[in-house]
Scaffold this motif. Sequence first.
Motif, PDB file in Angstrom:
ATOM      1  N   VAL A 298      28.814 -53.530  49.813  1.00  0.00           N
ATOM      2  CA  VAL A 298      27.815 -52.327  49.628  1.00  0.00           C
ATOM      3  C   VAL A 298      28.336 -51.194  50.797  1.00  0.00           C
ATOM      4  O   VAL A 298      28.554 -51.542  51.878  1.00  0.00           O
ATOM      5  N   GLU A 299      28.564 -50.191  50.094  1.00  0.00           N
ATOM      6  CA  GLU A 299      28.788 -49.077  51.199  1.00  0.00           C
ATOM      7  C   GLU A 299      27.612 -48.046  50.958  1.00  0.00           C
ATOM      8  O   GLU A 299      27.162 -47.734  49.783  1.00  0.00           O
ATOM      9  N   GLY A 300      27.141 -47.467  52.066  1.00  0.00           N
ATOM     10  CA  GLY A 300      26.132 -46.728  51.963  1.00  0.00           C
ATOM     11  C   GLY A 300      24.817 -47.248  52.328  1.00  0.00           C
ATOM     12  O   GLY A 300      24.533 -48.396  52.151  1.00  0.00           O
ATOM     13  N   PRO A 301      23.709 -46.265  52.703  1.00  0.00           N
ATOM     14  CA  PRO A 301      22.717 -46.761  53.219  1.00  0.00           C
ATOM     15  C   PRO A 301      21.576 -46.842  52.348  1.00  0.00           C
ATOM     16  O   PRO A 301      20.429 -47.246  52.654  1.00  0.00           O
ATOM     17  N   SER A 302      21.686 -46.331  50.940  1.00  0.00           N
ATOM     18  CA  SER A 302      20.637 -46.155  49.950  1.00  0.00           C
ATOM     19  C   SER A 302      19.723 -47.623  49.535  1.00  0.00           C
ATOM     20  O   SER A 302      18.615 -47.509  49.284  1.00  0.00           O
ATOM     21  N   MET A 303      20.354 -48.658  49.885  1.00  0.00           N
ATOM     22  CA  MET A 303      19.758 -49.933  49.396  1.00  0.00           C
ATOM     23  C   MET A 303      19.259 -50.580  50.592  1.00  0.00           C
ATOM     24  O   MET A 303      18.689 -51.867  50.432  1.00  0.00           O
ATOM     25  N   GLU A 304      19.266 -49.792  51.738  1.00  0.00           N
ATOM     26  CA  GLU A 304      18.533 -50.656  52.880  1.00  0.00           C
ATOM     27  C   GLU A 304      17.088 -50.561  52.364  1.00  0.00           C
ATOM     28  O   GLU A 304      16.484 -49.781  51.934  1.00  0.00           O
ATOM     29  N   PRO A 305      16.489 -51.717  53.131  1.00  0.00           N
ATOM     30  CA  PRO A 305      16.792 -52.716  54.107  1.00  0.00           C
ATOM     31  C   PRO A 305      17.169 -53.819  53.084  1.00  0.00           C
ATOM     32  O   PRO A 305      17.663 -54.793  53.766  1.00  0.00           O
ATOM     33  N   THR A 306      16.926 -53.876  51.955  1.00  0.00           N
ATOM     34  CA  THR A 306      17.445 -55.083  51.010  1.00  0.00           C
ATOM     35  C   THR A 306      18.814 -55.388  51.074  1.00  0.00           C
ATOM     36  O   THR A 306      19.277 -56.496  51.356  1.00  0.00           O
ATOM     37  N   HIS A 307      19.864 -54.322  50.863  1.00  0.00           N
ATOM     38  CA  HIS A 307      21.078 -54.654  51.065  1.00  0.00           C
ATOM     39  C   HIS A 307      21.986 -53.651  51.842  1.00  0.00           C
ATOM     40  O   HIS A 307      22.025 -52.531  51.494  1.00  0.00           O
ATOM     41  N   PRO A 308      21.900 -53.873  53.456  1.00  0.00           N
ATOM     42  CA  PRO A 308      22.542 -52.853  54.235  1.00  0.00           C
ATOM     43  C   PRO A 308      24.038 -52.765  54.067  1.00  0.00           C
ATOM     44  O   PRO A 308      24.693 -53.501  53.255  1.00  0.00           O
TER      45      PRO A 308
ATOM     46  N   VAL B 267      30.858 -51.309  45.822  1.00  0.00           N
ATOM     47  CA  VAL B 267      29.487 -50.755  44.793  1.00  0.00           C
ATOM     48  C   VAL B 267      28.879 -49.852  45.872  1.00  0.00           C
ATOM     49  O   VAL B 267      28.715 -50.165  47.089  1.00  0.00           O
ATOM     50  N   HIS B 268      28.490 -48.606  45.646  1.00  0.00           N
ATOM     51  CA  HIS B 268      27.997 -47.644  46.334  1.00  0.00           C
ATOM     52  C   HIS B 268      26.369 -47.534  46.253  1.00  0.00           C
ATOM     53  O   HIS B 268      25.639 -47.410  45.405  1.00  0.00           O
ATOM     54  N   ALA B 269      25.847 -47.670  47.591  1.00  0.00           N
ATOM     55  CA  ALA B 269      24.574 -47.567  47.767  1.00  0.00           C
ATOM     56  C   ALA B 269      24.473 -45.910  48.176  1.00  0.00           C
ATOM     57  O   ALA B 269      24.172 -45.805  49.538  1.00  0.00           O
ATOM     58  N   HIS B 270      24.694 -45.191  47.503  1.00  0.00           N
ATOM     59  CA  HIS B 270      24.987 -43.829  47.468  1.00  0.00           C
ATOM     60  C   HIS B 270      23.856 -42.817  48.106  1.00  0.00           C
ATOM     61  O   HIS B 270      22.641 -43.123  47.647  1.00  0.00           O
ATOM     62  N   CYS B 271      24.126 -41.979  48.865  1.00  0.00           N
ATOM     63  CA  CYS B 271      23.251 -40.964  49.441  1.00  0.00           C
ATOM     64  C   CYS B 271      23.930 -39.696  49.841  1.00  0.00           C
ATOM     65  O   CYS B 271      24.812 -39.847  50.591  1.00  0.00           O
ATOM     66  N   ASP B 272      23.806 -38.571  49.131  1.00  0.00           N
ATOM     67  CA  ASP B 272      24.479 -37.443  49.742  1.00  0.00           C
ATOM     68  C   ASP B 272      23.380 -36.365  49.739  1.00  0.00           C
ATOM     69  O   ASP B 272      23.634 -35.177  49.952  1.00  0.00           O
TER      70      ASP B 272
ATOM     71  N   TYR C 181       9.574 -53.822  48.608  1.00  0.00           N
ATOM     72  CA  TYR C 181      11.037 -53.800  49.270  1.00  0.00           C
ATOM     73  C   TYR C 181      11.400 -52.431  49.699  1.00  0.00           C
ATOM     74  O   TYR C 181      12.329 -52.363  50.312  1.00  0.00           O
ATOM     75  N   ALA C 182      10.643 -51.532  49.296  1.00  0.00           N
ATOM     76  CA  ALA C 182      10.903 -49.989  49.486  1.00  0.00           C
ATOM     77  C   ALA C 182      10.870 -49.732  50.881  1.00  0.00           C
ATOM     78  O   ALA C 182       9.825 -49.929  51.789  1.00  0.00           O
ATOM     79  N   ARG C 183      11.629 -48.803  51.514  1.00  0.00           N
ATOM     80  CA  ARG C 183      11.683 -48.260  52.629  1.00  0.00           C
ATOM     81  C   ARG C 183      11.019 -46.841  52.392  1.00  0.00           C
ATOM     82  O   ARG C 183      11.980 -46.050  52.154  1.00  0.00           O
TER      83      ARG C 183
ATOM     84  N   VAL D 216      15.992 -45.503  38.097  1.00  0.00           N
ATOM     85  CA  VAL D 216      16.440 -46.237  39.042  1.00  0.00           C
ATOM     86  C   VAL D 216      16.398 -45.391  40.474  1.00  0.00           C
ATOM     87  O   VAL D 216      16.667 -43.878  40.560  1.00  0.00           O
ATOM     88  N   MET D 217      16.053 -46.134  41.380  1.00  0.00           N
ATOM     89  CA  MET D 217      15.962 -45.632  42.640  1.00  0.00           C
ATOM     90  C   MET D 217      16.628 -46.394  43.970  1.00  0.00           C
ATOM     91  O   MET D 217      16.685 -47.798  43.820  1.00  0.00           O
ATOM     92  N   GLY D 218      17.165 -45.841  44.875  1.00  0.00           N
ATOM     93  CA  GLY D 218      17.546 -46.856  46.162  1.00  0.00           C
ATOM     94  C   GLY D 218      16.192 -47.201  46.776  1.00  0.00           C
ATOM     95  O   GLY D 218      15.260 -46.455  46.831  1.00  0.00           O
ATOM     96  N   ASP D 219      16.344 -48.396  47.664  1.00  0.00           N
ATOM     97  CA  ASP D 219      15.014 -48.883  48.242  1.00  0.00           C
ATOM     98  C   ASP D 219      14.623 -47.887  49.555  1.00  0.00           C
ATOM     99  O   ASP D 219      13.801 -47.836  50.074  1.00  0.00           O
ATOM    100  N   ASN D 220      15.816 -47.382  49.862  1.00  0.00           N
ATOM    101  CA  ASN D 220      15.702 -46.661  51.198  1.00  0.00           C
ATOM    102  C   ASN D 220      15.422 -45.160  50.693  1.00  0.00           C
ATOM    103  O   ASN D 220      16.392 -44.100  50.389  1.00  0.00           O
ATOM    104  N   ARG D 221      14.343 -44.769  50.615  1.00  0.00           N
ATOM    105  CA  ARG D 221      13.847 -43.593  49.459  1.00  0.00           C
ATOM    106  C   ARG D 221      14.236 -42.308  50.191  1.00  0.00           C
ATOM    107  O   ARG D 221      14.540 -41.362  49.549  1.00  0.00           O
TER     108      ARG D 221
END
Lengths: 167, 134
Positions: B8-18, A14-19, B80-82, B105-110
């Motif tokens: 999880v792949e990618g940084p957008s849900m850090e710090p909750t899900h690295p 699942v992608h925690a996507h950032c481009d 939870y948000a950075r 929806v947003m990633g926690d790593n804003r």
Amino acid sequence: MMRIPMNRGTPGVVHAHCDIPCGIYDPHHAQIAALTVLRMNQLIAELPRPGPQAKPEEAQAHQHKLSRYTETKEAHAEQVKHELRVLWGDYFTPDHAKQFPELHGLFWDAMKLASKTRQEINPQAAQDLLAKVQKIAEVFWKSKGAEVRRQPSMQKSGGELVYPVAK
Amino acid sequence: MLRRRYRVEGPSMEPTHPPGSRVRVMSLQGEPRRGDIVVLRPPATPRRLDLKRVVGLPGEMVSWGRGEFRVNGSPLAEPYARSPPAPPGDDEVQAWRLGPDEYFVMGDNRLHSTDSRHHGPVKRDRIAGKATDA
């Protein structure tokens, strides 16, 4: 509401996507990964081989350690390639290639060496890979206007790391 | 088909899900709630599964700007948000009126997330499941 069938098998991705192009690059990770490749080669070379009279559990322990070292070596060789791809493809520009004519050759050589260190137990290739990655790190920091210094890694692998020095 | 576990792949849900962490996913029971971390198919890339947090609900007016997310004009408390500090002089605020089946929806790593701020609100039928720690 739609019910979704579930699969109990292996984990998916699942992608925690950032481009967003954040513009933050650093060759340090590539250097650390190259050092790890070197260290795994050293550990494999130092690993005592079980003799013909070895007990089954000793042979099994040897296989287990060798498997772990090999898996780590391959993973970090691939990590080097990933880090270099990002630098080469995303950071460096045609103007950098004019400024540093050796740029493409360095990346080409480093990528080939990283593949070689994945495929083989080859401490010399690991040393050569580290040297290429260090040169790439120097070019990287010089392209940002920084001086560079090399210092001992202070790791069990030995070797050096390249750091920027602000002017 | 959804799986039960995801990496999880990618940084957008850090710090909750690295990156590299695992999440457990289950079908949604009822409607998504604010704060739920969900697995969704983003509008432009429906074959990909993204992991984001639901922060805006149907019918709400939401806005993002100066490092702050607001719901109907009030800042949302988001421990939870950075969040990045607001850049000096950057006063741009974007606002969205969410439709009857739309979620924001947003990633926690804003600072490092591609989400509803970029692709807009997400329809309910794009949200595939709810994620929890594995």
